[in-house]
Design an enzyme around this catalytic site. Structure first.
Site, short mmCIF file in Angstrom:
data_model
loop_
_atom_site.label_atom_id
_atom_site.label_comp_id
_atom_site.label_asym_id
_atom_site.label_seq_id
_atom_site.Cartn_x
_atom_site.Cartn_y
_atom_site.Cartn_z
N ASP A 114 0.82 -1.25 -0.17
CA ASP A 114 0.02 0.11 0.04
C ASP A 114 1.04 1.28 -0.21
O ASP A 114 2.03 1.07 0.14
CB ASP A 114 -1.05 -0.08 1.09
N GLU B 125 -9.79 7.76 4.22
CA GLU B 125 -9.09 7.10 5.34
C GLU B 125 -8.30 8.27 6.02
O GLU B 125 -8.06 9.19 5.49
CB GLU B 125 -7.87 6.18 4.67
#
Length: 857
Positions: A343, A543
């Protein structure tokens, strides 16, 4: 994204290189703050040693039978590759930080567009611009001049609720709504539509589905989870993967109508302590396996080609470097036959690593680094580490072979120029009627009826209906985060040409039936309506920025409208838009009917389909959705999950009324029971570079006022520019570059922080001063016109210039002593700058004085 290379190199990489990004400075700071405010107990992190036992995890064979022809092809290609080409294959760069020429020069195996990256730096550019750029990268990666092997690069994107980066695409409800639909066949259809619309723009790969199982709804990514119940996630995983990729059992697998899917994030992201993004998961191994890991065996058996490593840690050890899980469990035990991708700079958080150097992550099972802006230095260091033997050649060949295997299965070598593929350029497929029909069905299926007193719903479309609230005609709000931009902010109705707002859906049906539908965001009317529909809820977030201290909604806009109509004897229907179940007792009490609509996406007409009758009076569609997340009884009941020993929600998992139900919801307590947690609400001003709702970030200079809503902004006369940059996470800081007289301020409705000021609390600023100059700077707390308490911080900034990240606490009482009326603070932060200076800021909060706060920077 779209950050100039020189800024990345000069401002970010110089800070993180050689540092242990996994040392969790932000988390440690937050823990210290929480102990003094709201989360003393549930933020304690168990750092004790924990051991993974691969043998207790599901054992299954790879779904791919040995294919001698494919393996020979992999071996042949691998044998022709230079070391430099091999290293390039394991690195993925963001399109905002890499050019097609650099993809060719460095042999990069993949590119991505992050949440705020797009062709030409325009998040709302045309679909044709995406296809054109895809062609450029394809030509560059497949160029065979100078002896290159010409291996095509994969383009990955976060198409997490439809092809959500593209203007005009079909936007589906976020996963939390789809979980409430309880319809796996619908998931398969959504996967198919998403894949087809991705192929229109020439892309190869989606970073979806998310199969996290969220256990604490404070997490800002709660809406990316289908349910708190692993059973729903397990059931959905295979249907979604097969919808995107096609089925292994027939000739649809990765054919011209499908593309590569990703199961993410492996593993434990939904179970972190306190619901903290990128935090620590301290569950038992059995819980990690059975709850957080529930969807992975199914996704793997369905042939998922990529798994994304998670940002979180398990008992203090970061997942990007966890061999026992990435390799021993995922590959060896579960039979995963694709490749593991990282990620966003997640490898930099592994102990001993940085964004630009991390042999440990690669050696422990990461096959492809997601190095969006750090790729060039990472390439050089990885190449050197292979040459030195720190990264074994065998491990490099293994990773490259996995990537090549997926590219071959996907037909990438034969696919040709993106613009020439089957669906490329067929822009009529974006938001096509048949695709919108699937999305509209998903909206209908996802709605959950919480309350329906006196069976007010469904409404006759022949009535005089007033539609109010800031969500009524706001497609940006109903689509939420990860829509056209990372946080989903800065979008207006014009950016959704193939969409329908909630009001437009109501009006269309009411007009057709001979009734009257009037839009008034503030609830004003000339003739008294028969009923008022109030649409309100959370503003878009993604997020990090979406993390919360509790689940008390606390915005009074919708509540005030509901109470206003109630006082005027007008029946009310509340349509609540949110990315999680929230404590809403006052709003539920004030409404006659209450509908949890989640984040429905582009097809607001699906709500009208359910809450309105046909013109004939018959019911169109009954409510179908059932809660896939338990509804909290208090504002601090943040981790309430079906099966808990002390399970006691307000509305239980699986709750959801139908029109035939005569259930009455009694008056609910309007005490959220926040206790000390109430003190934190409104006292966090800037978090991860973003203003915390309801605060707004504003720039002023001689040209006027500009409110910052995107990742890049310029003041009216150009004296101040703002750019989002990475530090600990994607775009979690803001670089403010002053070049004259300008003011940067955080503004909002007045709050009373006199108690905090008298209690010796402090303003904490996390920042760094970069560049060569420091301008005259005054920091103030404002309380309206001619009400200001200020201190000159110029000398303090000069002392901190070039010293890296700083954490400074300034006593609130210092500003009070200089003139701020702390009972009515409307501008808690004001930077007034005269001259040239670059100031990078991550967060600004009110915290307890740790004994180090003062009246000087």
């Amino acid at each position: 994204m779209n950050v100039p290379h020189y800024l990345i190199a000069g401002l970010v990489l110089s800070i993180v290189a050689g540092c242990d990004s996994g040392s969790s400075v932000d988390n440690n700071r937050a823990d210290a703050q929480d102990k003094s405010t709201v989360e003393t107990q549930d933020n304690k992190t168990d750092k004790k040693a924990a051991t993974i036992h691969p043998e207790i995890w599901p054992k299954q064979d790879s779904p791919f039978a040995h294919d001698a022809k494919l393996e020979q092809r992999v071996t042949t290609i691998l044998g022709k590759m230079s070391l430099e080409e091999k290293v390039g294959q394991v690195i993925q760069a963001d399109i905002a930080s890499v050019t097609p020429k650099e993809v060719q020069e460095y042999h990069l195996g993949s590119i991505l567009n992050g949440g705020n990256s797009a062709p030409g730096g325009d998040n709302r550019t045309t679909p044709a611009a995406w296809v054109a750029l895809a062609d450029e990268f394809w030509r560059a990666s497949t160029d065979t001049t100078d002896g290159h092997n010409g291996i095509p690069a994969l383009w990955g994107t976060d198409a997490v609720h439809g092809h959500n980066n593209i203007v005009g695409a079909t936007i589906f409800p976020h996963n939390i709504g789809l979980g409430a639909a309880h319809d796996p066949d619908l998931m398969h259809e959504i996967g198919k539509v998403t894949a087809k619309e991705l192929l229109v723009t020439g892309l190869d790969w989606t970073f979806a589905p998310t199969i996290a199982v969220v256990r604490d709804d404070r997490w800002g990514r709660t809406y990316e989870s289908y349910s708190e119940d692993p059973a729903i996630v397990r059931e959905y995983a295979g249907y979604l993967v097969e919808g995107i990729q096609g089925k292994l059992s027939d000739d649809t697998f990765l054919n011209d109508d499908h593309l590569i899917a990703t199961a993410k994030h492996f593993i434990g992201d939904g179970g972190t302590v306190g619901g903290r993004d990128q935090g620590d998961n301290i569950s038992s191994e059995e819980e990690l396996r059975d709850i957080q890991g529930a969807g992975y065996p199914v996704a793997i058996s369905s042939g998922v080609q990529a798994v994304m490593a998670s940002f979180n840690s398990w008992h203090g050890r970061k997942m990007h470097g966890y061999k026992e899980l990435l390799s021993d469990v995922l590959v060896d035990q579960m039979g995963f036959g694709g490749f593991v991708v990282g990620d966003w700079n997640g490898h930099g958080q592994v102990e001993g690593c940085s964004n630009v150097s991390c042999a440990a992550s690669f050696n422990n099972g990461l096959d492809m680094f997601m190095a969006p802006d750090s790729w060039k230095e990472l390439y050089a260091n990885t190449l050197a580490q292979v040459k030195s033997g720190e990264i074994p050649m065998q491990r490099l060949d293994q990773a490259v072979s996995r990537i090549l295997r997926v590219k071959i299965r996907a037909g990438l070598f034969e696919a040709g120029l993106p613009s020439k593929r089957k669906h490329a350029g067929r822009y009529q497929l974006l938001g096509a009627p048949e695709h919108r029909a699937v999305a509209r069905k998903a909206v209908r299926q996802s709605l959950v009826l919480i309350k329906n007193e006196k069976q007010i719903l469904p409404l006759s479309p022949k009535m005089n209906i007033l539609v109010a609230g800031d969500g009524a005609d706001n497609i940006g709000k109903q689509t939420g985060g990860w829509t056209l931009s990372w946080q989903g902010t800065g979008n207006s109705k014009e950016h959704f040409p193939n969409s329908m707002s909630i009001f437009d859906g109501i009006k269309e049906q009411v007009d057709a039936a001979g009734g009257k539908a009037v839009l008034s965001e503030k609830g004003e009317y000339k003739s008294k309506p028969d009923v008022a529909i109030v649409v309100f809820g959370e503003n878009p977030y993604a997020e990090f920025q979406g993390d919360r201290p509790h689940v008390d909604f606390q915005s009074e806009d919708g509540l005030n409208l509901l109470r206003k109509f109630k006082a005027e004897n007008i029946p009310t229907v509340a349509i609540f838009l949110s990315g999680r179940a929230m404590w809403m007792n006052p709003e539920i009490n004030a409404s006659d009917a209450f509908v949890a609509a989640w984040l429905p996406g582009s097809e607001g007409g699906g709500i009208a389909d359910v809450i309105l009758r046909k013109a004939s009076g018959d019911i169109q569609y009954d409510f179908h959705g059932k809660l896939s997340f338990s509804w909290p009884k208090t504002g601090i009941q943040t981790a309430v999950n079906v099966g808990d020993a002390d399970y006691d929600p307000l509305f239980a998992y699986g709750y959801g009324l139908k029109y035939s139900d005569k259930t009455s919801v009694k008056a609910l307590s309007e005490d959220p029971q926040l206790g000390d947690r109430a003190q934190s609400q409104g006292k966090n001003f800037l978090k991860a570079g973003e203003p915390v709702s309801p605060w707004r970030l504003v720039m002023r200079d001689s040209g006027g006022t500009v409110q910052i809503t995107n990742s890049k902004a310029v003041s009216a006369a150009g004296a101040l520019t703002m750019t989002a940059l990475d530090h600990k996470a994607q775009e979690d800081t803001r670089l403010f570059a002053f070049s004259g007289d300008a003011i940067l301020t955080i503004e909002g409705e007045p709050i009373d922080i006199s108690r905090e000021s008298n209690g010796d609390m402090a303003m904490e600023i996390q920042y760094q001063v970069v560049g060569d100059a420091v301008a005259d700077t005054v920091l103030s707390i404002g309380c309206g016109e001619d009400c200001l308490g200020s201190m000159n911080i110029t000398e303090g900034l000069k002392a901190k210039r070039g010293q890296g990240w700083q954490e400074t606490r300034l006593k609130l009482s210092c500003f009070a002593d200089k003139g701020t009326d702390m009972t009515k603070v409307s501008s808690p932060v004001i930077f007034k700058v005269s001259g040239n200076m670059q100031l990078q800021i991550s967060s600004i909060n009110i915290v307890s004085n740790q004994g180090d706060a003062s009246c000087a920077l």
